[in-house]
Design a protein around this motif. Structure first.
Motif, PDB file in Angstrom:
ATOM      1  N   VAL A  41      71.154  18.523   4.247  1.00 24.33           N
ATOM      2  CA  VAL A  41      70.912  18.885   5.637  1.00 24.33           C
ATOM      3  C   VAL A  41      70.073  20.147   5.748  1.00 24.33           C
ATOM      4  CG1 VAL A  41      72.977  20.310   5.954  1.00 24.33           C
ATOM      5  CG2 VAL A  41      72.062  18.996   7.897  1.00 24.33           C
ATOM      6  N   GLU A  42      70.044  20.964   4.693  1.00 28.08           N
ATOM      7  CA  GLU A  42      69.251  22.190   4.700  1.00 28.08           C
ATOM      8  C   GLU A  42      67.794  21.953   4.307  1.00 28.08           C
ATOM      9  OE1 GLU A  42      70.500  24.864   5.892  1.00 28.08           O
ATOM     10  OE2 GLU A  42      72.552  24.090   6.022  1.00 28.08           O
ATOM     11  N   THR A  43      67.420  20.710   4.030  1.00 28.38           N
ATOM     12  CA  THR A  43      66.039  20.403   3.660  1.00 28.38           C
ATOM     13  C   THR A  43      65.076  20.891   4.742  1.00 28.38           C
ATOM     14  OG1 THR A  43      66.729  18.445   2.424  1.00 28.38           O
ATOM     15  CG2 THR A  43      64.421  18.541   3.102  1.00 28.38           C
ATOM     16  N   SER A  44      64.029  21.575   4.325  1.00 33.43           N
ATOM     17  CA  SER A  44      63.061  22.106   5.288  1.00 33.43           C
ATOM     18  C   SER A  44      62.090  21.019   5.731  1.00 33.43           C
ATOM     19  CB  SER A  44      62.278  23.260   4.655  1.00 33.43           C
ATOM     20  OG  SER A  44      61.446  22.774   3.618  1.00 33.43           O
ATOM     21  N   ASN A  45      61.437  21.271   6.849  1.00 36.70           N
ATOM     22  CA  ASN A  45      60.402  20.340   7.305  1.00 36.70           C
ATOM     23  C   ASN A  45      59.278  20.227   6.276  1.00 36.70           C
ATOM     24  OD1 ASN A  45      61.913  20.117   9.612  1.00 36.70           O
ATOM     25  ND2 ASN A  45      60.384  21.001  10.988  1.00 36.70           N
ATOM     26  N   GLU A  46      58.932  21.336   5.664  1.00 38.84           N
ATOM     27  CA  GLU A  46      57.872  21.326   4.652  1.00 38.84           C
ATOM     28  C   GLU A  46      58.248  20.418   3.483  1.00 38.84           C
ATOM     29  OE1 GLU A  46      55.376  24.433   1.777  1.00 38.84           O
ATOM     30  OE2 GLU A  46      57.097  25.136   2.954  1.00 38.84           O
ATOM     31  N   ARG A  47      59.485  20.545   3.016  1.00 40.13           N
ATOM     32  CA  ARG A  47      59.944  19.702   1.911  1.00 40.13           C
ATOM     33  C   ARG A  47      59.977  18.234   2.330  1.00 40.13           C
ATOM     34  NH1 ARG A  47      59.956  17.907  -3.033  1.00 40.13           N
ATOM     35  NH2 ARG A  47      61.978  17.173  -3.795  1.00 40.13           N
ATOM     36  N   ALA A  48      60.394  17.960   3.548  1.00 46.00           N
ATOM     37  CA  ALA A  48      60.428  16.582   4.033  1.00 46.00           C
ATOM     38  C   ALA A  48      59.020  15.984   4.052  1.00 46.00           C
ATOM     39  CB  ALA A  48      61.047  16.525   5.423  1.00 46.00           C
ATOM     40  N   ARG A  49      58.038  16.786   4.439  1.00 48.35           N
ATOM     41  CA  ARG A  49      56.655  16.291   4.457  1.00 48.35           C
ATOM     42  C   ARG A  49      56.156  16.033   3.030  1.00 48.35           C
ATOM     43  NH1 ARG A  49      56.243  20.574   8.406  1.00 48.35           N
ATOM     44  NH2 ARG A  49      56.236  19.682  10.513  1.00 48.35           N
ATOM     45  N   GLU A  50      56.589  16.864   2.074  1.00 47.95           N
ATOM     46  CA  GLU A  50      56.223  16.626   0.676  1.00 47.95           C
ATOM     47  C   GLU A  50      56.786  15.287   0.198  1.00 47.95           C
ATOM     48  OE1 GLU A  50      57.760  19.872  -1.537  1.00 47.95           O
ATOM     49  OE2 GLU A  50      56.268  21.334  -0.809  1.00 47.95           O
ATOM     50  N   ARG A  89      70.106  17.056  12.960  1.00 49.59           N
ATOM     51  CA  ARG A  89      69.133  17.562  11.984  1.00 49.59           C
ATOM     52  C   ARG A  89      68.584  16.425  11.120  1.00 49.59           C
ATOM     53  NH1 ARG A  89      64.717  19.856  10.868  1.00 49.59           N
ATOM     54  NH2 ARG A  89      64.518  20.598   8.727  1.00 49.59           N
ATOM     55  N   PHE A  90      69.434  15.495  10.710  1.00 51.98           N
ATOM     56  CA  PHE A  90      68.950  14.376   9.908  1.00 51.98           C
ATOM     57  C   PHE A  90      68.036  13.457  10.721  1.00 51.98           C
ATOM     58  CE2 PHE A  90      72.587  15.179   6.897  1.00 51.98           C
ATOM     59  CZ  PHE A  90      71.786  15.418   5.794  1.00 51.98           C
ATOM     60  N   LEU A  91      68.284  13.359  12.009  1.00 49.99           N
ATOM     61  CA  LEU A  91      67.385  12.578  12.862  1.00 49.99           C
ATOM     62  C   LEU A  91      66.002  13.224  12.912  1.00 49.99           C
ATOM     63  CD1 LEU A  91      69.893  11.772  15.740  1.00 49.99           C
ATOM     64  CD2 LEU A  91      68.846  10.080  14.213  1.00 49.99           C
ATOM     65  N   GLU A  92      65.971  14.549  12.956  1.00 44.53           N
ATOM     66  CA  GLU A  92      64.689  15.261  12.924  1.00 44.53           C
ATOM     67  C   GLU A  92      63.970  15.009  11.597  1.00 44.53           C
ATOM     68  OE1 GLU A  92      66.282  19.028  15.657  1.00 44.53           O
ATOM     69  OE2 GLU A  92      65.958  19.268  13.502  1.00 44.53           O
ATOM     70  N   LEU A  93      64.728  15.080  10.503  1.00 40.27           N
ATOM     71  CA  LEU A  93      64.128  14.843   9.193  1.00 40.27           C
ATOM     72  C   LEU A  93      63.690  13.385   9.050  1.00 40.27           C
ATOM     73  CD1 LEU A  93      66.651  16.888   7.020  1.00 40.27           C
ATOM     74  CD2 LEU A  93      64.244  17.460   7.447  1.00 40.27           C
ATOM     75  N   GLY A  94      64.461  12.489   9.637  1.00 38.32           N
ATOM     76  CA  GLY A  94      64.110  11.074   9.585  1.00 38.32           C
ATOM     77  C   GLY A  94      62.768  10.788  10.238  1.00 38.32           C
TER      78      GLY A  94
END
Length: 296
Positions: A41-50, A89-94
């Motif tokens: 859940v602490e994954t950053s937006n930058e990491r998600a884009r990677e 937060r996971f919905l945002e990352l999704g």
């Protein structure tokens, strides 16, 4: 049908590596374990884009985010609100991973022990969660799982009818349903109908006697209280245990199911059988089951 592999099968390997392996094994997608070291859940937006770029480079989709969120029954209001925050937060990352499918469930005691209050709590918070997910055009997937208030297709339909939200569906899991000793074949697929949005497959075997020491550790044997009392189970490779997936695949073919089937084997790896070996076997067995179903 599209094949996916649950990244949890690869243990502590980095998610980047797992994506590469899944692609090399010709899977269509990954189901992402939303815990560290994969995608917490602490994954950053930058990491998600990677991760999204890595998926694109490997021509892979994300079948589902396995978030382990929800589990509202038996929690305080504050704990439920916190669970809803984690889901958000996971919905945002999704969105960043282009994945609108999120595993999220009510939790609770086994359905055989659940009272009306347990179902009311599950319904209340799953409705709230569904309304939050709707803002992200996302679907919540409740996994049929042993020792929760949805252990069977009938339990799932009861809860879905009460939740009354279009963006809530069900993950069919024959392995879990075998453990709960409920029907997991054709009738379960027919009962769920269009509410069946996703499928997990894994094989299990009921054990007699008590394993001990290294034997239990190597086999992954575990104990769980079921409707028959405390029982022992051993996770197996698909096709080597006691879960007969053939009727399930036949019913999915009849319904022209075109969603994901996720390999979720819990058999531990060892010196003779690596996680890659296990994932390769599971995909081949899924393809065999599907081919057999389509040829009948």
């Amino acid at each position: 049908m599209k094949t996916a592999v649950f990244t949890k099968m690869f243990g502590d390997r980095r998610l980047d590596e797992v994506i590469d392996v899944a692609s090399n094994l010709n899977y269509d997608a990954v189901e992402v374990m939303c815990r560290e070291p994969h995608f917490g859940v602490e994954t950053s937006n930058e990491r998600a884009r990677e991760i999204a770029d890595r998926l694109d480079a490997n021509d892979l989709e994300v079948a589902c985010l396995a978030t382990y969120t929800g589990k509202y029954v038996g929690k305080s209001e504050a704990e439920c609100e916190a669970a809803l925050d984690r889901l958000t937060r996971f919905l945002e990352l999704g969105e960043l991973l282009d994945c609108p499918r999120v595993r999220h469930g009510p939790g609770g005691p086994p359905s055989r022990d659940a009272d009306d209050d347990a179902y009311r709590t599950g319904v209340k918070w799953m409705r709230r969660a569904a309304d939050v997910a709707a803002d992200y055009d996302a679907t919540l997937l409740m996994e049929i799982h042993s020792n929760t208030i949805i252990e069977s297709a009938a339990d799932a339909e009861r809860l879905l009818d009460a939740i009354d939200r279009e963006n809530v569906g069900v993950i069919h899991d024959a392995g879990n349903m075998y453990i709960s000793d409920v029907g997991y074949g054709r009738e379960s697929v027919e009962r769920l109908g269009d509410d069946l949005r996703h499928v997990h497959v894994k094989d299990e075997r009921r054990c007699t006697g008590s394993g001990s020491g290294s034997e239990s550790e190597q086999s992954g044997r575990f104990e769980l209280e079921t409707c028959h009392g405390v029982e022992a189970f051993e996770p197996r490779l698909l096709g080597t245990g006691d879960v007969n997936h053939a009727p399930l695949f036949g019913a999915l073919d009849e319904r022209e199911y075109d969603g994901y089937v996720t390999a979720e084997c819990h058999r531990p790896s060892n010196d003779e059988l690596s996680p890659t070996d296990i994932a390769r076997h599971e995909r081949a067995e899924i393809e065999r089951l599907w081919a057999d179903a389509r040829s009948e």
